[in-house]
Design an enzyme around this catalytic site. Structure first.
Site, PDB file in Angstrom:
ATOM      1  N   ARG A 104      22.830 -14.129   6.435  1.00  0.00           N
ATOM      2  CA  ARG A 104      21.742 -13.643   7.060  1.00  0.00           C
ATOM      3  C   ARG A 104      20.836 -14.382   6.948  1.00  0.00           C
ATOM      4  O   ARG A 104      20.447 -13.564   6.296  1.00  0.00           O
ATOM      5  CB  ARG A 104      22.037 -12.743   7.622  1.00  0.00           C
ATOM      6  CG  ARG A 104      21.914 -12.170   9.644  1.00  0.00           C
ATOM      7  CD  ARG A 104      22.095 -10.465   9.836  1.00  0.00           C
ATOM      8  NE  ARG A 104      20.312 -10.083   8.996  1.00  0.00           N
ATOM      9  CZ  ARG A 104      20.065  -9.018   9.090  1.00  0.00           C
ATOM     10  NH1 ARG A 104      20.899  -7.953  10.537  1.00  0.00           N
ATOM     11  NH2 ARG A 104      19.115  -8.159   8.469  1.00  0.00           N
ATOM     12  N   THR A 108      15.833 -15.847  11.215  1.00  0.00           N
ATOM     13  CA  THR A 108      16.627 -16.295  12.443  1.00  0.00           C
ATOM     14  C   THR A 108      17.423 -15.158  12.832  1.00  0.00           C
ATOM     15  O   THR A 108      18.602 -15.196  13.737  1.00  0.00           O
ATOM     16  CB  THR A 108      17.196 -17.425  12.620  1.00  0.00           C
ATOM     17  OG1 THR A 108      18.136 -17.798  11.432  1.00  0.00           O
ATOM     18  CG2 THR A 108      15.762 -19.058  12.559  1.00  0.00           C
ATOM     19  N   ASP A 200      20.288  -1.249   2.665  1.00  0.00           N
ATOM     20  CA  ASP A 200      20.899  -2.400   2.618  1.00  0.00           C
ATOM     21  C   ASP A 200      22.197  -2.298   1.894  1.00  0.00           C
ATOM     22  O   ASP A 200      21.944  -2.041   0.922  1.00  0.00           O
ATOM     23  CB  ASP A 200      20.190  -3.772   2.130  1.00  0.00           C
ATOM     24  CG  ASP A 200      21.007  -4.850   2.088  1.00  0.00           C
ATOM     25  OD1 ASP A 200      20.332  -6.422   2.947  1.00  0.00           O
ATOM     26  OD2 ASP A 200      21.925  -4.953   1.206  1.00  0.00           O
ATOM     27  N   ASP A 203      22.638  -4.244  -1.285  1.00  0.00           N
ATOM     28  CA  ASP A 203      22.081  -4.193  -2.836  1.00  0.00           C
ATOM     29  C   ASP A 203      21.965  -2.603  -2.773  1.00  0.00           C
ATOM     30  O   ASP A 203      22.136  -2.236  -4.064  1.00  0.00           O
ATOM     31  CB  ASP A 203      20.717  -3.979  -2.014  1.00  0.00           C
ATOM     32  CG  ASP A 203      19.691  -4.824  -1.566  1.00  0.00           C
ATOM     33  OD1 ASP A 203      20.725  -5.651  -1.974  1.00  0.00           O
ATOM     34  OD2 ASP A 203      18.572  -5.309  -1.359  1.00  0.00           O
TER      35      ASP A 203
HETATM   36  C1  HSX Z   1      24.558  -7.213   5.840  1.00  0.00           C
HETATM   37  O1  HSX Z   1      24.222  -7.906   7.213  1.00  0.00           O
HETATM   38  C2  HSX Z   1      25.836  -6.358   6.419  1.00  0.00           C
HETATM   39  O2  HSX Z   1      27.286  -5.936   5.379  1.00  0.00           O
HETATM   40  C3  HSX Z   1      27.030  -7.524   7.228  1.00  0.00           C
HETATM   41  O3  HSX Z   1      27.781  -8.215   6.071  1.00  0.00           O
HETATM   42  C4  HSX Z   1      25.092  -8.139   7.856  1.00  0.00           C
HETATM   43  C5  HSX Z   1      25.462  -7.090   9.021  1.00  0.00           C
HETATM   44  O4  HSX Z   1      24.262  -7.805  10.207  1.00  0.00           O
HETATM   45  P1  HSX Z   1      24.399  -8.288  11.680  1.00  0.00           P
HETATM   46  O5  HSX Z   1      24.670  -9.830  11.300  1.00  0.00           O
HETATM   47  O6  HSX Z   1      25.533  -7.356  12.102  1.00  0.00           O
HETATM   48  O7  HSX Z   1      22.656  -7.933  12.040  1.00  0.00           O
HETATM   49  O8  HSX Z   1      24.349  -7.595   4.891  1.00  0.00           O
END
Ligand code: HSX
Length: 207
Positions: A104, A108, A200, A203
């Site tokens: 991600r 953004t 997270d 993490d």
């Molecule tokens: C975290 O962010 C999770 O394991 C998902 O891969 C992701 C979820 O975020 P989002 O795209 O729903 O905002 O690493």
């Protein structure tokens, strides 16, 4: 909406242990493996069985076995999905496995694909996509979109914690994809984190 909250007391208990700030990486890993097995147990309730002729030491019988064990594909969204994948594979060891790498963009929140690999005969298989968190939902939406291009028989999504915003976003794009989660938390903060959540997941799992 197409959401099932899996309420089993063992799942709820283990999720609470995972959320706790003081839970160590080792413990978090172990809990995620355990909770994933329990989630998999719950969502595979309706898997079809077929009869197979076997012999016990005392004679033949027609006994039930999974009709589609080898047809299941677990798709892990890297990297946190790996923790769920490991647990499920202990329960369904002959399932096939796919990986989708998405990170991600921290500014953004847009997911960027860096890896995509599925078994060849995906068109004949039922897919379960796994990722511990649905926050904004962008990652889940992108993963399913990409997967749909490959035409699997069916798709389901399994996570541990989802935000209400993420679920709405997910189902505005993929209303027909059943979503299974152990919890729906309060809201997202301005960094796109689930509150109260568990931090997270990647993490906490990997350090
Ligand atoms: C975290 O962010 C999770 O394991 C998902 O891969 C992701 C979820 O975020 P989002 O795209 O729903 O905002 O690493």
């Amino acid at each position: 909406p197409n959401v099932t909250i899996i309420q089993h007391p063992l799942i709820q208990h283990k999720l609470t242990l995972m959320r706790r700030e003081e839970t160590s990486t080792a413990k978090f890993r172990q809990l995620l493996r355990e909770i994933s097995m329990l989630l998999a147990y719950e969502i595979t309730r309706d898997l079809p069985l077929r009869k197979q002729l076997i012999k016990t030491p005392l004679g033949p019988m027609e006994a039930p076995i999974l009709a589609s064990e080898k047809k299941m594909v677990i798709v892990s969204i890297m990297r946190a999905g790996q923790g769920i994948l490991d647990g499920i594979l202990e329960l369904i060891p002959s399932a096939r496995v796919g990986h989708i790498g998405l990170y991600r963009d921290p500014r953004t929140f847009i997911p960027i694909e860096y890896y995509f690999r599925l078994p060849d005969d995906i068109e004949e298989r039922e897919v379960l996509v796994v990722d511990p968190m649905i926050a904004t939902g962008n990652t889940a939406v992108a993963a399913i979109e990409r997967l749909k291009q490959t035409n699997p028989l069916s798709v389901k999504f399994l996570c541990l914690i989802a935000s209400p915003e993420g679920i709405d976003h997910f189902h505005s794009y993929h209303p027909e994809v059943p979503l299974y989660t152990a919890a729906i938390d309060e809201h997202l903060d301005e960094h796109g984190y689930i509150i109260p959540g568990l931090g997270d997941a990647g993490d906490r799992l990997f350090g």
